[in-house]
Write an enzyme that holds these catalytic residues in place. Structure first.
Site, PDB file in Angstrom:
ATOM      1  CB  ILE A  44       6.472   3.714   7.085  1.00 46.97           C
ATOM      2  CG1 ILE A  44       7.812   2.990   7.210  1.00 46.97           C
ATOM      3  CG2 ILE A  44       6.664   5.207   7.298  1.00 46.97           C
ATOM      4  CD1 ILE A  44       8.656   3.115   5.998  1.00 46.97           C
ATOM      5  CG  ASP A  57       5.053  -1.527   2.832  1.00 45.21           C
ATOM      6  OD1 ASP A  57       3.853  -1.424   3.158  1.00 45.21           O
ATOM      7  OD2 ASP A  57       5.634  -2.616   2.634  1.00 45.21           O
ATOM      8  CG  HIS A  58       0.197   3.622   5.071  1.00 46.29           C
ATOM      9  ND1 HIS A  58       0.633   3.829   6.357  1.00 46.29           N
ATOM     10  CD2 HIS A  58      -0.781   4.538   4.870  1.00 46.29           C
ATOM     11  CE1 HIS A  58      -0.047   4.805   6.910  1.00 46.29           C
ATOM     12  NE2 HIS A  58      -0.922   5.265   6.032  1.00 46.29           N
ATOM     13  NE  ARG A  59       2.911  -4.322   3.239  1.00 49.06           N
ATOM     14  CZ  ARG A  59       3.543  -5.300   2.619  1.00 49.06           C
ATOM     15  NH1 ARG A  59       2.986  -6.489   2.540  1.00 49.06           N
ATOM     16  NH2 ARG A  59       4.734  -5.107   2.071  1.00 49.06           N
ATOM     17  N   PRO A  62       0.860  -1.188   0.000  1.00 49.47           N
ATOM     18  CG  PRO A  62      -0.240  -1.265   2.043  1.00 49.47           C
ATOM     19  CD  PRO A  62       0.904  -1.865   1.294  1.00 49.47           C
TER      20      PRO A  62
END
Ligand code: COA
Length: 539
Positions: free
Chosen positions: A513, A509-511, A333
């Site tokens: 950070i 990577d929003h998983r 994401p």
């Protein structure tokens, strides 16, 4: 009276193979069959064979189903014998083997051990219908035990492709060909310690072979074999029969439940190889792990309908990049955060150090400064210097700072990695940028030069643009996009002053950070670039 007599047909001698899989049943209950009519097709990891009937009659029962693993002597079908069959075969035994498997013409049932001789033979290329053909797959290696009709190698000429079956059973002593070799009739493929029955014709191992196995791609069956110019743009076949693959790959696909029409072939001229299957499964597993499912394919379009087109083969790097980008885009994401850094101090230092740069013969571009501040930022914000562990339950925190830099090369995008950036000074970094970019452009990077990155920088500054959203180079979790610095008016509280502003974009990577982590990280970079003089006294 004879028509009432029944016969159980059993699996014949399979040349020593055990647990061979039934892949096709060619008859149904009620069918009337003649002697030698095909009953079923078996396939081992090396060969496939048709089992013909030894008797004529009407099938009253079938004892196997597709997928069964069968051995010599297993009951195959129940046959109500016709009169002719009975008179022809006077035997009254309850079970009968069908004729030998069709391709095992040199291995009759009664080939008793006492009739066998062991002899070293050279297996040669048979008549292949053309002057020469290229070896596209070698299916055996020294030490392999082979059964007559096992595929030894796959050949491909400009007209057809074929697998060369073993003329004898035995042990491979030496393989004399490799992928890429061009062979002609009579060339030696392998030396085999052969177990020969004492029948004269079996000694002539280089003579004409039977055609390739029934489910093999026959020279004329390779319908999906594209012409040479298209060889690197092979699309998955739409029909399983069109799939260009050998029995081992087909067997593996069946075992794993893989639809071969969905697998992208990378072998020569579109041949599906075991590795293709492994890659397909690896990607499917990784998608499943990330909770993703299959994505609908983009429908094929015949562009030539709309105007003239040209097919340009993708380079190996193009293909790897495409696969990496898609994997990242589908798994990660992405969020991108933008900012601008004042490059005035960097420019000032570059100016101050001009003489030194000339003396050292090193060109100091903004990239070396960016590498330096990114290393500092990664040390300060270790979350950005991590990866998601494949168990999905841990983060992997890295204690080293290796940074990749995207380099535009004639063959495609490459990302060499500069190691221990935090431990190097600006000059060393600038020097490495030059060396690695040069190596990349000359195609001289080794795989190790491109591995181990923690973070990447993609600098399009020299090319132009105000900003872009780079794709995270997984398994890294962030990438910095650098666009072209331009002079802009900056308000200093009293007046507008010119400042050289560098647009930065940080994709992450929003998983792993969150926005606050990324905001702090990018702000650190912006501040550090403006304050670089306090970090770097003399480079
Ligand atoms: N803004 C303005 N000017 C910039 C700049 C920026 N952000 N970055 C570099 N420049 C200037 C340099 O200072 C240099 O000018 P100078 O000769 O007057 O000093 C000029 O642009 C050329 O720089 P370059 O030789 O490209 O060096 P570099 O260190 O900036 O970049 C590479 C090296 C290898 C990264 C670069 O050549 C490259 O390949 N970039 C493409 C990366 C890419 O394809 N990314 C896409 C990924 S999706």
């Amino acid at each position: 009276m004879a028509s009432n007599s029944t016969q159980t047909i059993v699996i014949p001698d399979l040349g020593g193979a055990e647990g061979v899989e039934v892949i096709e049943i060619a008859v149904a209950v009620g069918d009337t069959i003649a002697v030698d009519d095909e009953l079923i097709v078996l396939e081992s990891d090396k060969a496939s064979m048709e089992i013909p009937s030894s008797h004529a009659g009407t099938i009253t029962a079938i004892h196997v189903t597709v997928g069964d693993q069968v051995n010599e002597g297993d009951a195959l079908v129940e046959l109500e014998l016709t009169e002719a069959a009975e008179t022809g075969k006077e035997e009254s035994e309850e079970q009968a083997e069908p004729s030998s498997p069709k391709q095992q013409e040199t291995a009759p049932e009664q080939s008793a051990a006492s009739m066998e001789t062991v002899e070293t033979v050279e297996v040669k290329v048979p008549d292949i219908g053309s002057e020469s053909a290229e070896v596209i797959e070698v299916l055996i290696q020294a030490g392999d035990k082979i059964v007559a009709e096992d595929s030894l190698i796959a050949l491909e000429s400009d007209k057809a492709s074929m697998e060369v079956p073993a003329p004898v059973s035995g042990t491979v002593l030496e393989v004399q060909v490799k992928v890429g070799d061009t062979l002609s009739e009579g060339d030696v493929i392998a030396v085999v310690e052969a177990h020969l029955s004492a029948q004269p014709e079996t000694q002539t191992v280089s003579e004409t072979q039977k055609p390739p196995l029934s489910s093999e791609p026959q020279p004329k069956q390779a319908t999906n074999k594209p012409v040479a110019a298209q060889s690197t743009t092979v699309m998955p076949a739409t029909d399983l029969k069109e799939v260009y693959a050998g029995p081992a790959v087909r067997k593996l696909a069946r075992e794993l439940g893989v639809d071969l029409t969905q697998v992208r072939a990378t072998g020569p001229r579109g041949r599906l190889q075991k590795d293709d299957l492994h890659n397909y499964i690896r990607e499917a597993l990784s998608k499943a792990r990330e909770g993703g499912g299959a994505i609908p394919a983009v429908p094929a379009v015949d562009f030539a309908k709309f105007g003239e087109v040209e097919l340009v083969p993708m380079s190996k790097i193009d293909k790897v990049t495409a696969a990496n980008m898609q994997r990242s885009w589908l798994n990660v994401p992405h969020v991108t955060q933008f900012d601008e850094a004042d490059l005035s101090v960097v420019d000032q230092l570059r100016n101050d150090w001009k003489a030194q740069a000339e003396q050292r013969e090193i060109k100091l571009t903004p990239l070396a400064f960016l590498l330096k501040v990114c290393a500092l930022a990664l040390l300060e914000h270790p979350k950005l210097n991590s990866s998601l562990h494949h168990d999905q339950e841990h983060f992997v925190r890295k204690k080293y700072v290796h940074i990749g830099m995207a380099v535009d090369t004639p063959k495609g995008l490459m990302v060499p990695v500069i190691r221990d950036v935090d431990k190097k000074d600006l000059w060393q970094l600038a020097q490495e940028v030059i060396e690695l970019a040069e190596k990349a452009r000359q195609g001289k990077l080794k795989p190790a030069d491109m591995q181990g990155g923690c973070f990447s920088i993609s600098s399009l500054g020299a090319i132009g643009g105000q900003g872009f959203t780079p794709v995270v180079n997984t398994p890294e979790v962030a990438i910095l996009g650098v666009s072209k610095a331009t002079i802009k008016p900056l308000w200093n509280g009293e007046a507008f002053m010119p400042g050289k502003m560098l647009p930065l974009s940080l994709s992450y990577d929003h998983r792993v950070i969150n926005g606050a982590d990324a905001g702090r990280f990018l702000t650190f970079i912006v501040d550090a670039l403006a304050d670089i003089a306090s970090f770097e006294k003399d480079g």
